[in-house]
Write a protein that holds these residues in place. Structure first.
Motif, mmCIF file in Angstrom:
data_model
loop_
_atom_site.group_PDB
_atom_site.id
_atom_site.type_symbol
_atom_site.label_atom_id
_atom_site.label_comp_id
_atom_site.label_asym_id
_atom_site.label_seq_id
_atom_site.Cartn_x
_atom_site.Cartn_y
_atom_site.Cartn_z
ATOM 1 N N VAL A 39 -5.298 29.888 59.613
ATOM 2 C CA VAL A 39 -6.337 30.454 61.157
ATOM 3 C C VAL A 39 -6.570 30.182 61.674
ATOM 4 O O VAL A 39 -7.249 29.511 61.698
ATOM 5 C CB VAL A 39 -7.212 31.492 59.063
ATOM 6 C CG1 VAL A 39 -7.668 33.192 60.641
ATOM 7 C CG2 VAL A 39 -6.495 31.829 58.099
ATOM 8 N N MET A 40 -6.217 31.391 62.616
ATOM 9 C CA MET A 40 -7.167 31.162 63.664
ATOM 10 C C MET A 40 -7.110 32.327 64.425
ATOM 11 O O MET A 40 -6.941 33.435 64.766
ATOM 12 C CB MET A 40 -6.103 29.766 64.777
ATOM 13 C CG MET A 40 -6.978 30.155 66.057
ATOM 14 S SD MET A 40 -5.903 28.612 67.104
ATOM 15 C CE MET A 40 -5.283 29.749 68.591
ATOM 16 N N ALA A 41 -8.563 32.502 65.438
ATOM 17 C CA ALA A 41 -8.771 34.139 65.970
ATOM 18 C C ALA A 41 -7.953 33.981 66.845
ATOM 19 O O ALA A 41 -7.564 33.015 67.638
ATOM 20 C CB ALA A 41 -10.095 34.222 66.604
ATOM 21 N N THR A 42 -7.812 35.154 67.688
ATOM 22 C CA THR A 42 -6.754 35.597 68.844
ATOM 23 C C THR A 42 -7.438 35.947 69.628
ATOM 24 O O THR A 42 -9.013 35.755 69.655
ATOM 25 C CB THR A 42 -5.826 36.916 68.701
ATOM 26 O OG1 THR A 42 -6.409 38.083 68.989
ATOM 27 C CG2 THR A 42 -5.109 36.358 67.509
ATOM 28 N N GLU A 43 -7.222 36.143 71.340
ATOM 29 C CA GLU A 43 -8.390 35.808 72.150
ATOM 30 C C GLU A 43 -8.396 37.770 72.324
ATOM 31 O O GLU A 43 -9.182 38.009 73.206
ATOM 32 C CB GLU A 43 -7.703 35.318 73.374
ATOM 33 C CG GLU A 43 -7.628 34.086 73.887
ATOM 34 C CD GLU A 43 -8.718 33.568 74.116
ATOM 35 O OE1 GLU A 43 -9.581 33.800 74.471
ATOM 36 O OE2 GLU A 43 -8.462 32.224 73.254
ATOM 37 N N ALA A 44 -7.847 38.052 71.739
ATOM 38 C CA ALA A 44 -8.000 40.098 71.809
ATOM 39 C C ALA A 44 -9.214 39.984 71.261
ATOM 40 O O ALA A 44 -10.345 39.739 70.776
ATOM 41 C CB ALA A 44 -6.972 40.003 71.115
ATOM 42 N N GLN A 60 -16.446 32.133 62.765
ATOM 43 C CA GLN A 60 -15.520 30.622 62.284
ATOM 44 C C GLN A 60 -14.636 30.118 62.108
ATOM 45 O O GLN A 60 -14.325 28.710 63.118
ATOM 46 C CB GLN A 60 -15.487 30.545 60.566
ATOM 47 C CG GLN A 60 -17.007 31.156 60.310
ATOM 48 C CD GLN A 60 -17.490 30.957 58.858
ATOM 49 O OE1 GLN A 60 -16.051 30.966 57.933
ATOM 50 N NE2 GLN A 60 -18.416 31.422 58.436
ATOM 51 N N CYS A 61 -13.703 30.773 63.074
ATOM 52 C CA CYS A 61 -12.590 30.557 63.272
ATOM 53 C C CYS A 61 -11.266 30.672 64.460
ATOM 54 O O CYS A 61 -10.497 31.090 64.493
ATOM 55 C CB CYS A 61 -10.874 31.499 62.879
ATOM 56 S SG CYS A 61 -10.969 32.068 60.869
ATOM 57 N N GLN A 62 -12.538 29.921 65.472
ATOM 58 C CA GLN A 62 -12.087 29.304 66.872
ATOM 59 C C GLN A 62 -11.498 28.661 66.812
ATOM 60 O O GLN A 62 -10.373 28.488 67.526
ATOM 61 C CB GLN A 62 -13.227 29.419 67.573
ATOM 62 C CG GLN A 62 -14.477 30.770 67.823
ATOM 63 C CD GLN A 62 -13.710 31.510 68.532
ATOM 64 O OE1 GLN A 62 -13.177 31.805 69.177
ATOM 65 N NE2 GLN A 62 -13.731 33.304 68.169
ATOM 66 N N GLY A 63 -10.613 27.680 65.951
ATOM 67 C CA GLY A 63 -9.648 26.691 66.109
ATOM 68 C C GLY A 63 -9.673 27.062 64.954
ATOM 69 O O GLY A 63 -9.530 27.906 64.129
ATOM 70 N N LEU A 64 -8.599 26.761 64.177
ATOM 71 C CA LEU A 64 -7.801 26.211 62.919
ATOM 72 C C LEU A 64 -8.308 25.935 61.806
ATOM 73 O O LEU A 64 -9.395 24.919 61.549
ATOM 74 C CB LEU A 64 -6.739 25.717 63.376
ATOM 75 C CG LEU A 64 -5.390 25.940 63.597
ATOM 76 C CD1 LEU A 64 -4.426 24.402 63.973
ATOM 77 C CD2 LEU A 64 -4.473 27.215 63.584
ATOM 78 N N LEU A 65 -8.835 26.907 60.795
ATOM 79 C CA LEU A 65 -9.312 26.585 59.418
ATOM 80 C C LEU A 65 -8.565 27.344 58.351
ATOM 81 O O LEU A 65 -7.577 27.893 58.226
ATOM 82 C CB LEU A 65 -10.711 27.754 59.168
ATOM 83 C CG LEU A 65 -11.285 26.853 59.545
ATOM 84 C CD1 LEU A 65 -13.241 28.140 59.434
ATOM 85 C CD2 LEU A 65 -12.188 25.841 59.221
ATOM 86 N N ILE A 96 -1.826 33.319 61.850
ATOM 87 C CA ILE A 96 -1.527 32.186 60.556
ATOM 88 C C ILE A 96 -1.226 31.290 60.510
ATOM 89 O O ILE A 96 0.451 31.860 61.423
ATOM 90 C CB ILE A 96 -1.835 32.857 59.255
ATOM 91 C CG1 ILE A 96 -0.410 34.338 59.653
ATOM 92 C CG2 ILE A 96 -2.683 34.019 58.627
ATOM 93 C CD1 ILE A 96 -0.098 34.547 58.317
ATOM 94 N N ARG A 97 -0.689 30.511 59.617
ATOM 95 C CA ARG A 97 0.503 29.386 59.905
ATOM 96 C C ARG A 97 -0.077 28.556 58.866
ATOM 97 O O ARG A 97 -0.507 28.528 57.935
ATOM 98 C CB ARG A 97 -0.085 28.319 60.855
ATOM 99 C CG ARG A 97 1.282 26.892 61.232
ATOM 100 C CD ARG A 97 0.833 26.160 61.925
ATOM 101 N NE ARG A 97 0.365 26.178 63.336
ATOM 102 C CZ ARG A 97 0.389 25.485 64.271
ATOM 103 N NH1 ARG A 97 -0.452 24.099 64.233
ATOM 104 N NH2 ARG A 97 0.123 25.501 65.746
#
Length: 122
Positions: A39-44, A60-65, A96-97
């Motif tokens: 999971v990663m946060a978008t720039e929105a 927390q999800c500024q990077g991949l978690l 999400i990936r």
């Protein structure tokens, strides 16, 4: 008079019940995210009216978690985290990936033919 706050200094979990956090929802309405899903946060830009748990996930999800790591950081059950992540995904605030599927097992007969072919050349 007794002090009702004694013994709460070491508390790490939220006093808010999980069903309050999810608004009474117990499922995601679809297939739940796998524990390994990244999971990663978008720039929105996100609205200021988000719940504190949503904001915490985005921070927390500024990077991949992984979903499991998000649940651990929040200190909430996986079912609660699943609902919150589904909300954020629906609103376009996270991407999400999905996990890479495990490779299918190789055909044993083909491997034996290759092995016999290699042995015959030695």
């Amino acid at each position: 008079m007794t002090d009702h706050t004694e013994g709460t200094e070491g508390r790490t979990t939220s006093a808010v019940r999980p069903y309050v956090i999810t608004g009474g929802r117990s499922g995601t309405g679809g297939e739940p995210l796998a524990w390994e899903t990244l999971v990663m946060a978008t720039e929105a830009a996100y609205p200021s009216a988000l719940q504190p748990e949503h904001v915490s996930i985005l921070a927390q999800c500024q990077g991949l978690l992984s979903v499991a790591e998000v649940a651990a950081h929040l200190g909430q059950p996986s079912s609660v985290v699943q609902v919150l992540l589904t909300d954020l995904l629906t609103w376009g605030l996270i991407v999400i990936r999905p996990p890479i599927p495990t490779a299918e097992r190789a055909d044993v007969t083909m491997l034996r033919k290759v092995l016999h072919g290699l042995e015959s050349r030695l």
